[in-house]
Design a protein around this motif. Sequence first.
Motif, PDB file in Angstrom:
ATOM      1  N   UNK A  62      26.521 -10.423 -19.947  1.00  0.00           N
ATOM      2  CA  UNK A  62      25.985 -10.458 -21.322  1.00  0.00           C
ATOM      3  C   UNK A  62      24.647  -9.726 -21.381  1.00  0.00           C
ATOM      4  N   UNK A  63      24.371  -9.109 -22.502  1.00  0.00           N
ATOM      5  CA  UNK A  63      23.135  -8.314 -22.632  1.00  0.00           C
ATOM      6  C   UNK A  63      21.901  -9.162 -22.896  1.00  0.00           C
ATOM      7  N   UNK A  64      22.084 -10.312 -23.537  1.00  0.00           N
ATOM      8  CA  UNK A  64      20.945 -11.177 -23.879  1.00  0.00           C
ATOM      9  C   UNK A  64      20.904 -12.349 -22.903  1.00  0.00           C
ATOM     10  N   UNK A  65      20.103 -12.222 -21.862  1.00  0.00           N
ATOM     11  CA  UNK A  65      20.051 -13.256 -20.828  1.00  0.00           C
ATOM     12  C   UNK A  65      18.668 -13.287 -20.194  1.00  0.00           C
ATOM     13  N   UNK A  66      18.313 -14.463 -19.659  1.00  0.00           N
ATOM     14  CA  UNK A  66      17.018 -14.599 -18.979  1.00  0.00           C
ATOM     15  C   UNK A  66      17.105 -15.730 -17.963  1.00  0.00           C
ATOM     16  N   UNK A  67      16.117 -15.780 -17.087  1.00  0.00           N
ATOM     17  CA  UNK A  67      16.022 -16.815 -16.061  1.00  0.00           C
ATOM     18  C   UNK A  67      14.779 -17.657 -16.308  1.00  0.00           C
TER      19      UNK A  67
END
Length: 406
Positions: free
Chosen positions: A366-371
């Motif tokens: 997915x293009x919209x992701x974060x940690x």
Amino acid sequence: MEIKKFNNYKIKWNINSETMIKPGLDRIKKALDLLGNPQDKQKIIHVAGTNGKGSTIAFMRAIASEHKLKYGSFTSPCLIDVHDQIQLNGNNVTEAQMDHAFGQLVNVGISGMLTDFELLTVVAFIVFAEQDLDVVFIEAGMGGRFDSTNVIKQSVAVIPSISIDHTNFLGETIEEISWHKAGIIKDHGKLILGDTLQSSKEVIWKEVNSQNAQLIEINKDFQIRKNSYNYKNYAFEELTPQMLGKHQLSNMALAITAMIETGFILNEENVRKAVRKASLPGRMEKWNDHVYMDGAHNQASIDALVDTIKQYFPNERIHFIIGILKDKDYKYILSRLEEVATSFEFVDFKHERALDATTLFNHCTHSDKRVTKDIHLIDLHKPKKESVTIVSGSLYLITELKGINS
């Protein structure tokens, strides 16, 4: 995995047990013999399966409560600590009741004989044996045949579903896993069976026949159509569970059938009230208007979660907060969730088998992701108002986030 606050009792009463998982019944049978076999003193409904165990028990607890029945339940894993795994009439076991049970363990010299889960299972049976209960609901910890709960001589068995999970212990095929689950069927007993694959049914039929048991199967012997239930002389209408998802209607029907087959006479209005009230933490649990929690962690439960999202939130933006254990099929989980996701937030959480959030980030397409490495930075009281936030992937993640945000 350590059971929260369980060590407090082990230390206090100087009782040792192993933390590892060791399937088999010889150890716990010897321990229960020393205690006079408390597991034989109650009427029991025993639930095994891959998914749906907790929800089915939640429905049965609610039905028992609405019919003024006295009941106990033993479930796993804990959500807060060990006390919520053993319940009496919906209330967590008390410290005094735990201490009393541990006192009995000391008297018969049980230290060093068992694993942690076996020891906790014995404690649950002791607690239940000392109560005047109408019924006890027991959830198998893992598998069934060699699970420590499978020491009951007679019970009504319930298997809501069977799919691939715990392959390192139960095998890698549906047939192998089904053999383990079917092990809870008792001699001349009854099995209430949910919707399962044909290959699974064939294994179960073989076990039913070998045990001279009775098979009572959903969509064959009893039906749930939309919100109507039919079985024998029972016809219940307008059953509307608050737990979301069409799979919960099946779990509800299994629970009703199990109560009937255990010998209880059910009232339609009481059942209707019960299924509206039944709830289970971590199963599409509504945290607030914008946040839900669902502990889906294997293929079948993730499929059910995606179906539920499509059914109830078809036009909503979906933000996932995800944490997964290493031994789960995280690639499948991600691929299914990507079908309905608007954005992902991968988080590290405290568990010895937790998968690093960065690994999830790297495998997510997915293009919209974060940690988010620090779970304390997640504030569930301030979710994205323009979207629905769903916390998923592990009940252990949900438990930790609840503690932080309580």
